[in-house]
Design an enzyme around this catalytic site. Structure first.
Site, PDB file in Angstrom:
ATOM      1  N   TYR A   1       1.304   0.280  33.026  1.00 52.66           N
ATOM      2  CA  TYR A   1       2.339  -0.393  32.235  1.00 52.66           C
ATOM      3  C   TYR A   1       3.018  -1.493  33.056  1.00 52.66           C
ATOM      4  CZ  TYR A   1       6.379  -1.030  29.180  1.00 52.66           C
ATOM      5  OH  TYR A   1       7.336  -1.568  28.351  1.00 52.66           O
TER       6      TYR A   1
ATOM      7  N   LYS B   1       3.021  -5.565  32.224  1.00 50.59           N
ATOM      8  CA  LYS B   1       4.237  -6.333  31.957  1.00 50.59           C
ATOM      9  C   LYS B   1       4.467  -7.406  33.025  1.00 50.59           C
ATOM     10  CE  LYS B   1       5.410  -4.486  28.082  1.00 50.59           C
ATOM     11  NZ  LYS B   1       5.364  -5.287  26.837  1.00 50.59           N
TER      12      LYS B   1
END
Length: 252
Positions: free
Chosen positions: A148, A152
């Site tokens: 994740y 990002k």
């Protein structure tokens, strides 16, 4: 209204942060195309200023389907909000290549090629604004979030790159890095802790502003970045976290 007659595409715009974005865009006069897998609820589906496109962002054809639908329904696109994404917690030891690829397909690849798919319309309409929803986890990290965080951080990076490449065409690109935003999922996470009351108190103590965020906080920031109020802002990652990442931690 700051966005009167503007057309926005919002991925995952029917719930959570996405819904807060959709509602704020509507409040400022925009028409909104919501692209997601789940059907809209009654309140959204009956709004004449909302169109729904059923789309699976793991499909490489989805961005072009969404762009075509926006053109056919509302006549083009002025604003793209790359909001849809997902997260899982996995140690590197336990993570598979397929899990990594799935994360990157939705969180990184889809936003890039959604932007590509909208460029023709934005150019024809004299410019546009792309707003990517990143995360404070593109800046810092939580345990077991390597996929994740990587996705990002990538969102933040391509935001800057697109701003450089598209600026001369009056197409701006910025990102928002939300902190803790209240939602059913985040509330469930707190409720699953051994002492939810203490967990909530500890969470609030991380925020100098004294509260956690609401989807409308992100929606209002999207409106700003999509409007002419931010006409001289591009290539930026705007942290919206109630001061959480500005606060140094102490052991007491």
């Amino acid at each position: 209204m700051r966005l009167k007659d503007k057309i926005a595409v919002v991925t995952g715009g029917g719930r959570g942060i996405g819904r807060g974005i959709t509602e704020q865009l509507l409040n400022q006069g925009a028409k909104v195309v919501i692209a997601q897998r789940q059907p809209l609820d009654e309140a959204l589906s009956e709004n004449p200023n909302i169109a729904f496109v059923s789309a699976d962002l793991t499909d490489v054809k989805a961005p072009y389907l969404i762009a075509q639908s926006a053109e056919e329904i509302f006549g083009g696109v002025d604003i793209l909000v790359n909001n849809a994404g997902f997260m899982f917690e996995r140690s590197l030891d336990d993570m598979s290549e397929q899990e990594w690829d799935d994360m990157m397909a939705v969180n990184m690849r889809a936003p890039v090629f959604l932007a590509k798919a909208m460029l023709k319309s934005m150019r024809q309409r004299g410019g546009g604004s792309i707003v990517n929803i990143g995360s404070i986890e593109g800046i810092g990290a939580n345990p077991w979030h390597s996929a994740y965080c990587g996705s990002k951080a990538g969102v933040h990076g391509f935001t800057r790159a697109l701003a450089i490449d598209l600026g001369k065409e009056n197409i701006r690109c910025n990102a928002i890095a939300p902190g803790w935003i209240n939602s059913d999922l985040s509330n469930d996470y707190i409720d699953a802790q051994e002492n939810p009351t203490q967990a909530k108190k500890d969470l609030l103590n991380l925020h100098p502003i004294g509260r956690t965020g609401e989807p409308s906080d992100i929606g209002s920031t999207v409106v700003f970045l999509a409007s002419e109020d931010s006409a001289f802002i591009t290539g930026q990652v705007l942290v919206v976290d109630g001061g959480r990442t500005a606060k140094l931690s102490l052991p007491f």
